[in-house]
Every structure is written in C-alpha cells, then in structure tokens.
Write a protein that holds these residues in place. Structure first.
Motif, mmCIF file in Angstrom:
data_model
loop_
_atom_site.group_PDB
_atom_site.id
_atom_site.type_symbol
_atom_site.label_atom_id
_atom_site.label_comp_id
_atom_site.label_asym_id
_atom_site.label_seq_id
_atom_site.Cartn_x
_atom_site.Cartn_y
_atom_site.Cartn_z
ATOM 1 N N ARG A 1 -3.770 7.255 3.973
ATOM 2 C CA ARG A 1 -3.261 5.922 3.612
ATOM 3 C C ARG A 1 -4.406 4.938 3.438
ATOM 4 O O ARG A 1 -4.410 4.126 2.513
ATOM 5 C CB ARG A 1 -2.311 5.397 4.704
ATOM 6 C CG ARG A 1 -0.946 6.060 4.671
ATOM 7 C CD ARG A 1 -0.064 5.531 5.803
ATOM 8 N NE ARG A 1 1.274 6.114 5.727
ATOM 9 C CZ ARG A 1 2.231 5.907 6.628
ATOM 10 N NH1 ARG A 1 2.007 5.127 7.661
ATOM 11 N NH2 ARG A 1 3.417 6.475 6.480
ATOM 12 N N SER A 2 -5.396 5.016 4.347
ATOM 13 C CA SER A 2 -6.506 4.050 4.289
ATOM 14 C C SER A 2 -7.346 4.261 3.043
ATOM 15 O O SER A 2 -7.812 3.308 2.438
ATOM 16 C CB SER A 2 -7.358 4.115 5.553
ATOM 17 O OG SER A 2 -8.158 5.276 5.510
ATOM 18 N N GLU B 1 -2.749 8.666 8.317
ATOM 19 C CA GLU B 1 -3.323 7.317 8.281
ATOM 20 C C GLU B 1 -4.659 7.287 7.535
ATOM 21 O O GLU B 1 -4.965 6.318 6.835
ATOM 22 C CB GLU B 1 -3.472 6.781 9.706
ATOM 23 C CG GLU B 1 -2.102 6.453 10.287
ATOM 24 C CD GLU B 1 -2.142 6.026 11.738
ATOM 25 O OE1 GLU B 1 -1.177 5.388 12.179
ATOM 26 O OE2 GLU B 1 -3.125 6.340 12.436
#
Ligand code: GLP
Length: 259
Positions: free
Chosen positions: A254-255, A251
């Motif tokens: 992804r961010s 994550e």
C-alpha cells in the motif's frame, strides 16, 4: 487473544494476530462457535498447509468435548484430477486424515469430489447439484498463487460453478518444483459463484507471499483477473484471519502505491 484489525474500506473483519498459530486458533474458534450454534451446519473445508494448524485446533476442541462435529455435513473445495484419493497429495486424503476421521463426521454426511471419475465434467456437475441442495454455513478458504481460491485461477468467471480447471503455470510450478508433488495440472474445484453462495466465508493466510496475494485481492480492482477479489462483492459475510507478516506485506504494498 491479542488481535488488531487491518483497515479496509469494505471488509470490516480482517483480524490480525501475532503469529500463525494464533490466527489459526482464532479461525478455528469461529468454526467451533458456528457448530455449537448449529450442530447440523454444512461446512466446506479447504486444504493446504495453511489449514493444518486450523484443523489441529478443531481436533483439540473435539477431543476436549468442547464441540461435536458428528452431525455436521462436510464438503470440500477442490481435488486434483485425475488423482486417486489414496495418493499422498490427494485433498480427500488430507481431509480424511485431519478432519473427517478425527472429528468423527458421519460417513453419510461427507461429500467428496471423486478425482478418479471417468468424466470430470459430469463429476463437477454432480457435486454442484449436491451443493445447490444444501445451505453451506461456512466455507473455509486459503489463498494461492495468482490470488486463486479453491483452484479458481486467474480469469475464472465470477459466475463459475463447480468445474474441471486447468491449473496455472504458477500453481503447477509451486506444486511440482517447490513442493515436489506428483500431482496433475488439472483439478476439480467449486466455482467462484458456488463458493460465494456460502453464508459465511472465512479466509486464513499467513506470511509475506500471501500478503502479496491479499494486497492484490483487497486493494486493487475487483476483477476476474484476481479470483479472491470476488470476496469484496460479499463483504458482509467475509472474515479474514491473518498474521502480522501478511499484514506488514499488505501495508508495504500500500505504501509503495501511495508514493
Ligand atoms: C491450494 C488449494 C487451495 C489452497 C491454496 C493455498 O492449491 N487449491 O484451496 O487454499 O492452494 O495452499 P497453502 O495453504 O498450502 O499455501
């Protein structure tokens, strides 16, 4: 068992657990269920630290009489070459100690890659022929440097069959420097096409480094540059068991890309 899912547009079964023991137990439960449903199932086993708690969970279930592996067939993903099966870091030795013997799999049903074969190409062909004749019900997978699966390193063809592979600098560094192994820089490995023929693919991964490998495999392009990205070509048969740390790392990556 507490679990959540990691969202992915095509892989719908990425299960996230609080820690590695729970992720390992959940992966083991999948194997146990498959053996209960089909006591003669053929399984391809992976090696590596990731698999240790998975195999401990299988041993517990077997000792408790919950499941009987004696009529299953066993294959494995890879073996260093040239390397004796009696040596400390042999994958055959790893599996004998943790899977084949403790789960009482019949010797005739165990198919191993011979790391001492005089001709590695012929040995790879022999093993691939055996695999072509069997339906493999489940293949267990870890993920290694550069998103390798088995010992299929970056830029291995998605149509590769079992072959003799040159290990990448990253893998050799991990083995020799980080893990202090005396292992060679070549290995026999099931190819990507061979692996993907399995009816189900069960990947297990824990920790932030694996989270980085997984991010590339899951979220960037499906390309031979990242061997594990090939799993997305067979999303319907893939289950992943990861821990919270791996999920957070995915994550985080992804961010960063979303900015
Ligand atoms: C090894 C094996 C793979 C394994 C991967 C992860 O080199 N070739 O089959 O899945 O790397 O290993 P570990 O779980 O020890 O990190």
């Amino acid at each position: 068992m507490e679990r959540e899912k990691l969202f992915h547009p095509t892989l719908s079964d990425i299960q996230v657990y609080a820690d590695k023991e729970m992720a390992a137990q959940a992966a083991a439960n999948e194997i146990i269920k498959a053996v209960q449903e089909n006591p003669k199932i053929a399984i391809t086993y992976a090696t590596g630290d990731t698999m240790i708690p998975v195999y401990e969970a299988l041993q517990r279930a077997s000792q408790q009489g919950v499941v009987d592996f004696s009529n299953t067939t066993a294959f494995h993903l890879d073996e260093y070459y040239p390397y004796a099966p009696t040596k400390e870091f042999s994958f055959v030795k790893f599996l004998k100690d943790r899977v084949f013997n403790p789960l009482s799999i019949k010797p005739d049903n165990i198919h191993t890659l011979n790391g001492l074969a005089s001709n590695g190409d012929i040995e790879a062909e022999r093993y691939d022929d055996l695999l072509r004749k069997k339906i493999v019900g489940i293949t267990l997978l870890g993920i290694g440097p550069g998103g390798h699966i088995g010992f299929n390193e970056r830029n291995t063809s998605f149509t590769s069959r079992t072959h003799l592979a040159q290990l990448s600098i990253q893998t050799v560094y991990r083995d020799k420097i980080e893990r202090n192994q005396d292992t060679p820089d070549m290995a026999l490995t099931q190819g990507i096409e061979t692996i993907l023929e399995s009816k189900r693919l069960v990947m297990v991964a824990y920790g932030t480094t694996k989270g980085d490998y997984l991010h590339e495999a899951l979220d960037l392009e499906v390309t031979e540059t990242c061997p594990a990205s090939a799993l997305r070509l067979h999303s319907n048969k893939v289950s992943m068991f990861i821990d919270k740390d791996a999920k957070l790392q995915i994550e985080l990556n992804r961010s960063k890309e979303a900015v």
